[in-house]
Design an enzyme around this catalytic site. Sequence first.
Site, PDB file in Angstrom:
ATOM      1  N   GLN A 149     -47.555  35.797  48.767  1.00  0.00           N
ATOM      2  CA  GLN A 149     -47.173  36.868  49.694  1.00  0.00           C
ATOM      3  C   GLN A 149     -47.183  38.254  49.053  1.00  0.00           C
ATOM      4  OE1 GLN A 149     -43.598  34.518  51.243  1.00  0.00           O
ATOM      5  NE2 GLN A 149     -44.212  35.706  53.012  1.00  0.00           N
ATOM      6  N   CYS A 185     -40.829  35.061  58.745  1.00  0.00           N
ATOM      7  CA  CYS A 185     -41.613  35.078  57.505  1.00  0.00           C
ATOM      8  C   CYS A 185     -41.865  36.538  57.145  1.00  0.00           C
ATOM      9  CB  CYS A 185     -42.941  34.358  57.735  1.00  0.00           C
ATOM     10  SG  CYS A 185     -44.020  34.360  56.296  1.00  0.00           S
ATOM     11  N   HIS A 216     -41.168  25.656  54.441  1.00  0.00           N
ATOM     12  CA  HIS A 216     -41.884  26.878  54.834  1.00  0.00           C
ATOM     13  C   HIS A 216     -42.568  27.504  53.610  1.00  0.00           C
ATOM     14  CE1 HIS A 216     -42.386  30.833  56.979  1.00  0.00           C
ATOM     15  NE2 HIS A 216     -42.386  31.259  55.719  1.00  0.00           N
ATOM     16  N   HIS A 258     -46.790  27.960  52.327  1.00  0.00           N
ATOM     17  CA  HIS A 258     -47.529  29.133  51.834  1.00  0.00           C
ATOM     18  C   HIS A 258     -48.493  28.754  50.710  1.00  0.00           C
ATOM     19  CE1 HIS A 258     -46.042  32.616  53.942  1.00  0.00           C
ATOM     20  NE2 HIS A 258     -44.791  32.257  53.768  1.00  0.00           N
TER      21      HIS A 258
HETATM   22 NI    NI Z   1     -43.137  32.916  54.819  1.00  0.00          NI
END
Ligand code: NI
Length: 174
Positions: free
Chosen positions: A51, A96, A138, A142
């Site tokens: 991310q 998210c 979760h 990713h």
């Molecule tokens: Ni996320």
Amino acid sequence: MAVREVVVWPDPRLRQETQVVDQVDDRVRALYRDLCDTMYAENGLGIAAIQIGDPTKMFLVEPKLAGRDENDLPVAFINPEVLWASEETQLSDEGCLSFPDIYVEVERPMRARMRAMDLDGNIFEIEGEGLLARCLLHELDHLTGKLLVDFVGPLKRQMIKRKLQKAAARAADG
Ligand code: NI
């Protein structure tokens, strides 16, 4: 240490293949510190390296949620894998950092057991229930490029895309 920019969907970097960590070195420790800073700046419960555009198999979870003291540092999960997940499921809205202000109802196992490596290179296991199980699964998603939009149909997906593109355009206009 630095707060890094969070990559927002549909940025293709969120679908990159992630790389196994062979050993925890200075690069991984620096990445951990940047992830801590970024997660706290964004008020996230967890964050995956991908991310912030780094395809390392690592994510962090906020310490209290992970069963530690709230003043502890975030818990690092390196090369994580699921050992077990319950048949029983839970249904709840999920957010998210890569989908700002978007919430998607996602069905997840109620409990899950995970194994990972910590920042000292030691293997540990953790079992989570409810929100912790949801958060662990979760963040693990990713690392395989799976995202919230993969849980919705094509119409909702278009709606989310338009909403995020509008928000990005507004941000670009200042
Ligand atoms: Ni996320």
